[in-house]
Design a protein around this motif. Sequence first.
Motif, PDB file in Angstrom:
ATOM      1  N   UNK A  62     -46.181 -46.489  60.453  1.00  0.00           N
ATOM      2  CA  UNK A  62     -46.402 -47.936  60.413  1.00  0.00           C
ATOM      3  C   UNK A  62     -47.779 -48.280  60.966  1.00  0.00           C
ATOM      4  N   UNK A  63     -48.159 -47.663  62.067  1.00  0.00           N
ATOM      5  CA  UNK A  63     -49.479 -47.920  62.655  1.00  0.00           C
ATOM      6  C   UNK A  63     -50.587 -47.496  61.701  1.00  0.00           C
ATOM      7  N   UNK A  64     -50.454 -46.296  61.112  1.00  0.00           N
ATOM      8  CA  UNK A  64     -51.472 -45.840  60.156  1.00  0.00           C
ATOM      9  C   UNK A  64     -51.519 -46.753  58.934  1.00  0.00           C
ATOM     10  N   UNK A  65     -50.370 -47.217  58.477  1.00  0.00           N
ATOM     11  CA  UNK A  65     -50.334 -48.135  57.343  1.00  0.00           C
ATOM     12  C   UNK A  65     -51.066 -49.427  57.639  1.00  0.00           C
ATOM     13  N   UNK A  66     -50.813 -49.988  58.810  1.00  0.00           N
ATOM     14  CA  UNK A  66     -51.489 -51.230  59.197  1.00  0.00           C
ATOM     15  C   UNK A  66     -52.997 -50.988  59.347  1.00  0.00           C
ATOM     16  N   UNK A  67     -53.375 -49.851  59.921  1.00  0.00           N
ATOM     17  CA  UNK A  67     -54.802 -49.550  60.065  1.00  0.00           C
ATOM     18  C   UNK A  67     -55.488 -49.378  58.709  1.00  0.00           C
ATOM     19  N   UNK A  68     -54.815 -48.728  57.768  1.00  0.00           N
ATOM     20  CA  UNK A  68     -55.393 -48.574  56.431  1.00  0.00           C
ATOM     21  C   UNK A  68     -55.537 -49.936  55.744  1.00  0.00           C
ATOM     22  N   UNK A  69     -54.534 -50.802  55.886  1.00  0.00           N
ATOM     23  CA  UNK A  69     -54.623 -52.135  55.288  1.00  0.00           C
ATOM     24  C   UNK A  69     -55.730 -52.951  55.945  1.00  0.00           C
ATOM     25  N   UNK A  70     -55.877 -52.836  57.254  1.00  0.00           N
ATOM     26  CA  UNK A  70     -56.950 -53.531  57.954  1.00  0.00           C
ATOM     27  C   UNK A  70     -58.310 -53.008  57.483  1.00  0.00           C
ATOM     28  N   UNK A  71     -58.416 -51.692  57.321  1.00  0.00           N
ATOM     29  CA  UNK A  71     -59.655 -51.094  56.841  1.00  0.00           C
ATOM     30  C   UNK A  71     -59.999 -51.602  55.437  1.00  0.00           C
ATOM     31  N   UNK A  72     -58.983 -51.703  54.594  1.00  0.00           N
ATOM     32  CA  UNK A  72     -59.210 -52.208  53.242  1.00  0.00           C
ATOM     33  C   UNK A  72     -59.716 -53.650  53.269  1.00  0.00           C
ATOM     34  N   UNK A  73     -59.106 -54.475  54.127  1.00  0.00           N
ATOM     35  CA  UNK A  73     -59.539 -55.878  54.189  1.00  0.00           C
ATOM     36  C   UNK A  73     -60.973 -55.979  54.715  1.00  0.00           C
ATOM     37  N   UNK A  74     -61.334 -55.137  55.673  1.00  0.00           N
ATOM     38  CA  UNK A  74     -62.714 -55.133  56.195  1.00  0.00           C
ATOM     39  C   UNK A  74     -63.696 -54.713  55.102  1.00  0.00           C
ATOM     40  N   UNK A  75     -63.349 -53.676  54.332  1.00  0.00           N
ATOM     41  CA  UNK A  75     -64.228 -53.221  53.256  1.00  0.00           C
ATOM     42  C   UNK A  75     -64.399 -54.312  52.204  1.00  0.00           C
ATOM     43  N   UNK A  76     -63.315 -54.991  51.888  1.00  0.00           N
ATOM     44  CA  UNK A  76     -63.371 -56.060  50.892  1.00  0.00           C
ATOM     45  C   UNK A  76     -64.256 -57.203  51.371  1.00  0.00           C
ATOM     46  N   UNK A  77     -64.126 -57.580  52.645  1.00  0.00           N
ATOM     47  CA  UNK A  77     -64.959 -58.657  53.195  1.00  0.00           C
ATOM     48  C   UNK A  77     -66.430 -58.267  53.194  1.00  0.00           C
ATOM     49  N   UNK A  78     -66.720 -57.020  53.563  1.00  0.00           N
ATOM     50  CA  UNK A  78     -68.113 -56.558  53.569  1.00  0.00           C
ATOM     51  C   UNK A  78     -68.695 -56.546  52.160  1.00  0.00           C
ATOM     52  N   UNK A  79     -67.889 -56.139  51.188  1.00  0.00           N
ATOM     53  CA  UNK A  79     -68.363 -56.106  49.810  1.00  0.00           C
ATOM     54  C   UNK A  79     -68.640 -57.521  49.304  1.00  0.00           C
ATOM     55  N   UNK A  80     -67.760 -58.484  49.640  1.00  0.00           N
ATOM     56  CA  UNK A  80     -67.980 -59.871  49.241  1.00  0.00           C
ATOM     57  C   UNK A  80     -69.223 -60.444  49.916  1.00  0.00           C
ATOM     58  N   UNK A  81     -69.400 -60.107  51.192  1.00  0.00           N
ATOM     59  CA  UNK A  81     -70.566 -60.602  51.931  1.00  0.00           C
ATOM     60  C   UNK A  81     -71.853 -60.020  51.337  1.00  0.00           C
ATOM     61  N   UNK A  82     -71.822 -58.747  50.975  1.00  0.00           N
ATOM     62  CA  UNK A  82     -73.002 -58.116  50.381  1.00  0.00           C
ATOM     63  C   UNK A  82     -73.326 -58.732  49.025  1.00  0.00           C
ATOM     64  N   UNK A  83     -72.300 -59.036  48.243  1.00  0.00           N
ATOM     65  CA  UNK A  83     -72.560 -59.646  46.939  1.00  0.00           C
ATOM     66  C   UNK A  83     -73.093 -61.072  47.095  1.00  0.00           C
ATOM     67  N   UNK A  84     -72.649 -61.814  48.111  1.00  0.00           N
ATOM     68  CA  UNK A  84     -73.172 -63.153  48.366  1.00  0.00           C
ATOM     69  C   UNK A  84     -74.630 -63.087  48.816  1.00  0.00           C
ATOM     70  N   UNK A  85     -74.947 -62.113  49.672  1.00  0.00           N
ATOM     71  CA  UNK A  85     -76.338 -61.948  50.128  1.00  0.00           C
ATOM     72  C   UNK A  85     -77.241 -61.566  48.967  1.00  0.00           C
ATOM     73  N   UNK A  86     -76.746 -60.733  48.067  1.00  0.00           N
ATOM     74  CA  UNK A  86     -77.536 -60.310  46.913  1.00  0.00           C
ATOM     75  C   UNK A  86     -77.769 -61.502  45.981  1.00  0.00           C
ATOM     76  N   UNK A  87     -76.764 -62.357  45.859  1.00  0.00           N
ATOM     77  CA  UNK A  87     -76.893 -63.532  44.994  1.00  0.00           C
ATOM     78  C   UNK A  87     -77.881 -64.535  45.585  1.00  0.00           C
ATOM     79  N   UNK A  88     -77.905 -64.663  46.904  1.00  0.00           N
ATOM     80  CA  UNK A  88     -78.845 -65.575  47.570  1.00  0.00           C
ATOM     81  C   UNK A  88     -80.271 -65.054  47.436  1.00  0.00           C
ATOM     82  N   UNK A  89     -80.464 -63.750  47.546  1.00  0.00           N
ATOM     83  CA  UNK A  89     -81.789 -63.155  47.475  1.00  0.00           C
ATOM     84  C   UNK A  89     -82.336 -63.147  46.051  1.00  0.00           C
TER      85      UNK A  89
END
Length: 92
Positions: A62-89
């Motif tokens: 359960x702990x590993x599952x929650x950590x993997x899901x948290x990691x996925x959400x962090x990666x998704x947020x970083x990818x969205x942030x990078x695409x927004x920065x690229x669009x602004x630039x």
Amino acid sequence: MGASLVLGIIFLVLGLGLRYWINRRKFYRRSPTGAEGFSSYEKSVIIKTSERLGKWIAYALIIFGVLFLWSYSRQKKEKEKASQNMEIQNPR
């Protein structure tokens, strides 16, 4: 779909399923008075020890599952942030 999302869901489902299965077995082993019934002392020790170990494994899954899901959400947020920065630039 990311590998961390799939692993997170699998680990979480396995951990919760294992906890459910262990608790269900324990519930149905009880008599109407609430005492657990075993056919022998050795069986009692082996079953209780294996259930205790199984619960620790379930908690780890359960702990590993929650950590993997948290990691996925962090990666998704970083990818969205990078695409927004690229669009602004690079505006069109």
